[in-house]
Design an enzyme around this catalytic site. Structure first.
Site, PDB file in Angstrom:
ATOM      1  N   ASN A   1       6.259  43.261  38.754  1.00  0.00           N
ATOM      2  CA  ASN A   1       5.185  42.877  37.832  1.00  0.00           C
ATOM      3  C   ASN A   1       5.529  41.593  37.088  1.00  0.00           C
ATOM      4  O   ASN A   1       5.639  41.579  35.855  1.00  0.00           O
ATOM      5  CB  ASN A   1       4.925  44.011  36.838  1.00  0.00           C
ATOM      6  CG  ASN A   1       3.542  44.597  36.981  1.00  0.00           C
ATOM      7  OD1 ASN A   1       2.553  43.878  36.922  1.00  0.00           O
ATOM      8  ND2 ASN A   1       3.469  45.900  37.173  1.00  0.00           N
TER       9      ASN A   1
ATOM     10  N   LYS B   1       3.226  45.008  48.689  1.00  0.00           N
ATOM     11  CA  LYS B   1       1.770  44.895  48.624  1.00  0.00           C
ATOM     12  C   LYS B   1       1.334  43.577  49.264  1.00  0.00           C
ATOM     13  O   LYS B   1       1.821  42.508  48.883  1.00  0.00           O
ATOM     14  CB  LYS B   1       1.312  44.958  47.164  1.00  0.00           C
ATOM     15  CG  LYS B   1       1.542  46.312  46.504  1.00  0.00           C
ATOM     16  CD  LYS B   1       1.546  46.231  44.990  1.00  0.00           C
ATOM     17  CE  LYS B   1       2.868  45.721  44.491  1.00  0.00           C
ATOM     18  NZ  LYS B   1       3.011  45.808  43.008  1.00  0.00           N
TER      19      LYS B   1
ATOM     20  N   GLY C   1      -3.342  45.130  53.069  1.00  0.00           N
ATOM     21  CA  GLY C   1      -2.666  46.418  53.084  1.00  0.00           C
ATOM     22  C   GLY C   1      -1.272  46.345  52.519  1.00  0.00           C
ATOM     23  O   GLY C   1      -1.022  45.642  51.533  1.00  0.00           O
TER      24      GLY C   1
ATOM     25  N   GLY D   1      -4.954  45.479  37.712  1.00  0.00           N
ATOM     26  CA  GLY D   1      -4.667  46.910  37.798  1.00  0.00           C
ATOM     27  C   GLY D   1      -4.574  47.437  39.208  1.00  0.00           C
ATOM     28  O   GLY D   1      -4.200  48.604  39.408  1.00  0.00           O
TER      29      GLY D   1
ATOM     30  N   ASP E   1      -1.032  48.437  39.978  1.00  0.00           N
ATOM     31  CA  ASP E   1      -0.661  49.656  39.253  1.00  0.00           C
ATOM     32  C   ASP E   1      -1.252  50.880  39.939  1.00  0.00           C
ATOM     33  O   ASP E   1      -0.601  51.924  40.044  1.00  0.00           O
ATOM     34  CB  ASP E   1      -1.146  49.578  37.808  1.00  0.00           C
ATOM     35  CG  ASP E   1      -0.620  48.342  37.096  1.00  0.00           C
ATOM     36  OD1 ASP E   1       0.513  47.907  37.404  1.00  0.00           O
ATOM     37  OD2 ASP E   1      -1.347  47.801  36.244  1.00  0.00           O
TER      38      ASP E   1
END
Length: 327
Positions: free
Chosen positions: A174, A234, A239, A268, A271
């Site tokens: 992140n 990610k 995908g 988000g 997350d």
């Protein structure tokens, strides 16, 4: 929402929750007059997502002794989070952010007011009452160590104590480059935390920036060589890529993402992906099922305004997974 006894949480997350104000109309923030109030924070998004799936999730943080801090506490408790480790700081305010309403799936621009916030003063002492022996899993991100040296010390403390107690650890970098003194410090600190984690979940661009390697395979190898059991990368709408040794055998694969006709807000999504992967692995699902669930919940997160409003309940997730084709 789940109701838990006084027993210690089985899952724990930590970091900064902020009061978020989302513009009700598109355009520059300078032109917007009306906002909707939500809460924001990558760590709380994951905590809420896991709590909605029925896990007993604890939240460790600080908020200001102000109305925004009260709003955050009440919201998290209403979502079923165990807030016994959330303290009110009388000397520092709750962090705030303002987010534009983006169009056509664009990343919205965000303005933060978090410097000197209560959560930036987190330190290892905030974890003194945590019962790590009762902990099954710890989820961490790269945001708390970016907030301050004391919050960075807390991050290392949490991962070390959790691993020593036998809990599994997931880590999502992140990246927040603007919060770090230097690129080198960000890279070295986050790679060290990843090396103390079992499941590492970077985005492709994050992985490239942190490892200096280009392909998903090479990025995964970087973290596997340093002790991770699994690396799940990610790839955005394309995908996700998995490589690891979970379940007693090494495997690697890429699973395509789920098509979304109307992308409303991309914040988000990562997350939501973490909620899917972590919950599935804790449910005893296979790596392939975990990655598919991550892709699924990530796709739900981008279809609503707000960072966590699209995260499903256990009943809705079960229904959605039952409709998926067998793989």
């Amino acid at each position: 929402m789940p109701v838990h006894a006084s027993s210690a949480p089985e899952l724990l997350t930590f970091g900064e929750a902020m009061a978020m104000f989302v513009a009700e109309s598109p355009g520059e923030l300078a032109e917007v007059e009306h906002f909707q109030r939500h809460i924001a924070g990558a760590d709380t998004n994951v905590a809420i997502g896991l709590a909605r799936l029925g896990f007993h999730v604890g939240w460790l943080s600080r908020v200001g002794d102000d109305g925004f801090g009260t709003f955050i506490r009440r919201t998290l408790e209403a979502e079923g989070l165990d807030c016994r480790h959330l303290s009110s700081d009388p000397d520092h305010p709750t962090g705030l952010l303002f987010k534009e309403r983006a169009l056509a799936g664009a990343d919205p621009r965000v303005t933060y007011f978090r410097h000197g916030s209560a959560a930036s003063h987190l330190a290892p002492a905030d974890a003194e009452t945590v019962d790590f022996r009762a902990l099954r899993h710890l989820h961490a991100t790269g945001i708390p160590p970016a907030l301050s040296p004391s919050a960075r010390a807390l991050s290392g403390h949490m991962l070390t104590r959790a691993r020593d107690a036998g809990a599994s650890v997931s880590f999502d970098p992140n990246l927040r480059p603007g919060l770090w003194p230097s690129e080198t410090e960000m890279r070295d600190t986050l790679n060290e935390l990843a090396a103390h984690s079992d499941w590492v979940l970077p985005g492709l661009a994050e992985g490239r920036r942190l490892t200096g390697r280009d392909s998903p395979e090479a990025i995964a190898d970087f973290y596997l060589e340093r002790g991770a059991q699994a690396v799940i990368i990610k790839l955005g709408p394309e995908g996700s890529y998995y490589c690891g040794t979970l379940g007693g055998r090494q495997e690697s694969f890429t699973l395509p993402g789920f098509a979304v006709d109307d992308v409303v807000d991309t914040v988000g999504a990562g997350d939501g992906f973490a909620v899917g992967v972590v919950s599935a692995l804790l449910d005893g699902r296979s790596p392939r099922e975990a990655v598919r669930r991550g892709n699924l919940i990530g796709s739900l997160a981008v279809q609503v305004v707000g960072d966590m409003e699209g995260l499903p309940s256990r009943a809705r997730l079960t229904a959605l997974e039952a409709e998926l084709p067998a793989r």
